[in-house]
Write a protein that holds these residues in place. Structure first.
Motif, PDB file in Angstrom:
ATOM      1  N   SER A   1       8.559  -0.710 -10.243  1.00  0.00           N
ATOM      2  CA  SER A   1       7.503   0.318 -10.367  1.00  0.00           C
ATOM      3  C   SER A   1       8.084   1.626 -10.872  1.00  0.00           C
ATOM      4  O   SER A   1       7.435   2.348 -11.651  1.00  0.00           O
ATOM      5  CB  SER A   1       6.816   0.527  -9.020  1.00  0.00           C
TER       6      SER A   1
ATOM      7  N   SER B   1       3.530  -2.490 -14.052  1.00  0.00           N
ATOM      8  CA  SER B   1       2.214  -2.462 -13.414  1.00  0.00           C
ATOM      9  C   SER B   1       2.177  -3.457 -12.258  1.00  0.00           C
ATOM     10  O   SER B   1       3.110  -4.243 -12.044  1.00  0.00           O
ATOM     11  CB  SER B   1       1.136  -2.821 -14.437  1.00  0.00           C
ATOM     12  N   ASN B   2       1.086  -3.443 -11.506  1.00  0.00           N
ATOM     13  CA  ASN B   2       0.921  -4.359 -10.381  1.00  0.00           C
ATOM     14  C   ASN B   2       0.920  -5.816 -10.842  1.00  0.00           C
ATOM     15  O   ASN B   2       1.528  -6.694 -10.227  1.00  0.00           O
ATOM     16  CB  ASN B   2      -0.391  -4.018  -9.662  1.00  0.00           C
TER      17      ASN B   2
ATOM     18  N   ASN C   1       4.419  -6.884 -11.770  1.00  0.00           N
ATOM     19  CA  ASN C   1       5.197  -7.178 -10.567  1.00  0.00           C
ATOM     20  C   ASN C   1       4.903  -8.587 -10.042  1.00  0.00           C
ATOM     21  O   ASN C   1       5.804  -9.297  -9.587  1.00  0.00           O
ATOM     22  CB  ASN C   1       4.871  -6.163  -9.472  1.00  0.00           C
TER      23      ASN C   1
END
Length: 342
Positions: A242, A247-248, A251
């Motif tokens: 991060s 980004s989420n 990840n």
């Protein structure tokens, strides 16, 4: 002078390599490579020299004799080849006691069944009668193997896809975890076979119901281990990525799922073992072929040679299927090769 040194440096590795190859492949003998042949020879001599019991049925069958003779010839071929090839010698000698033990086990089994009738021949037929099933029913057994294989693959495929998706959602999202995880904990431990009455009503045909039973057991185990693997990913990995701008979603794709792969494969291994149990139950629901159906049918006919022949096929089928699975696992997870042995 420098050219001479360079030439020496080039030649030396080649010499070391050739010396190593010579050391590996020079003629050597390991006494353990003889043990398989001894065990099989004892079994063959017992089969030929000891007469069958006077009340033995189908005593004229010689299938066991043929199988032992072929196995003995193969063991002698391995013995000769192992003299010249070090790797083959190492592998073959490590299995020597086990293969020889199989020969002794066959000898004992032969003595207590067709030779002396210490065990009732109705439930414990001779090995020749069991092997004869593969000759008489070969086309029908091939149809059953194909049917079981296709049913198992369909169930595993559906269960694996749904299990991985559910596991990712539950392991990654707090919202999905809140709503879905309690349902998994309630429904998942229920044995697949208890769903048979409902599956026969809900699904349009027995084959779809059978696929559901296999997929259900697979889904639960893969879901649990996939979600556990994702939740066990170190938080520091996400903090670093991060910080670098991930980004989420990145990840999840590049960190969480790869980190959970060992758990996913462990779940797949457990699910594969339990799916064979579900397969046997599923093939009792109106299907007209399959190894589980064949064994159940022959058991009702009290044809135990056919029952044992089917059990041997299932054992080989399971062994090959799980071995293939481990080969794929070792290929994809090279850093974990050998952690879980099969």
């Amino acid at each position: 002078m420098s050219d001479e040194l360079q030439e020496v440096n080039v030649i030396t590795p080649d010499l070391e390599l050739s010396e190593k190859n010579y050391a590996e492949n020079k003629i050597q003998f390991d006494y353990r490579t003889v043990i398989p042949g001894v065990g099989l020879l004892i079994a063959l001599i017992t089969e030929v020299a000891v007469p069958n019991h006077k009340e033995a049925k189908y005593s004229d069958l010689t299938n066991l004799r043929s199988v032992l003779l072929v196995a003995l010839v193969i063991s002698l071929a391995f013995l000769l080849l192992s003299l010249f090839f070090a790797r083959l010698r190492e592998k073959y000698s490590s299995q020597g006691w086990f293969i020889g033990g199989i020969g002794i086990f066959v000898t004992i089994l032969n003595l207590v069944t067709v030779k002396t009738h210490l065990l009732p021949q109705l439930y414990f037929p001779s090995l020749s009668r069991v092997f004869n099933v593969y000759i008489e029913d070969r086309e029908f057994l091939l149809t059953c193997i194909t049917s079981s294989f296709s049913l198992l693959v369909e169930g595993l495929l559906v269960g694996t896809i749904l299990g991985v998706i559910t596991g990712i959602l539950v392991g990654w999202s707090k919202g999905w975890n809140y709503w879905i995880y309690p349902i998994i904990r309630i429904l998942g431990p229920i044995p697949s076979s208890t769903w048979i009455p409902l599956a026969l009503i809900v699904f349009p045909g027995p084959r779809w119901a059978a696929v559901f039973l296999i997929a259900f057991g697979v889904w639960f185990q893969i879901t649990i281990l996939t979600s556990s693997g994702i939740q066990a990913t170190k938080k520091s990995y996400f903090e670093v990525s991060s910080t670098l701008g991930a980004s989420n979603f990145q990840n999840l794709i590049h960190i969480a799922i790869p980190d959970a792969l060992p758990s996913i494969f462990l779940g797949f291994f457990n699910a594969t073992c339990s799916s064979f149990v579900a397969l046997m139950a599923a093939e009792m629901m109106g299907v007209k072929s399959g190894l589980g159906w064949y064994i159940n049918w022959q058991k009702e006919m009290i044809a135990y040679p056919n029952v044992y022949a089917g059990l041997i096929l299932i054992a080989g089928f399971c062994y090959l299927f799980i071995t293939l699975q481990f080969k794929v696992r070792d290929k994809l997870l090279k850093w974990q090769k050998g952690v879980i042995k099969w």
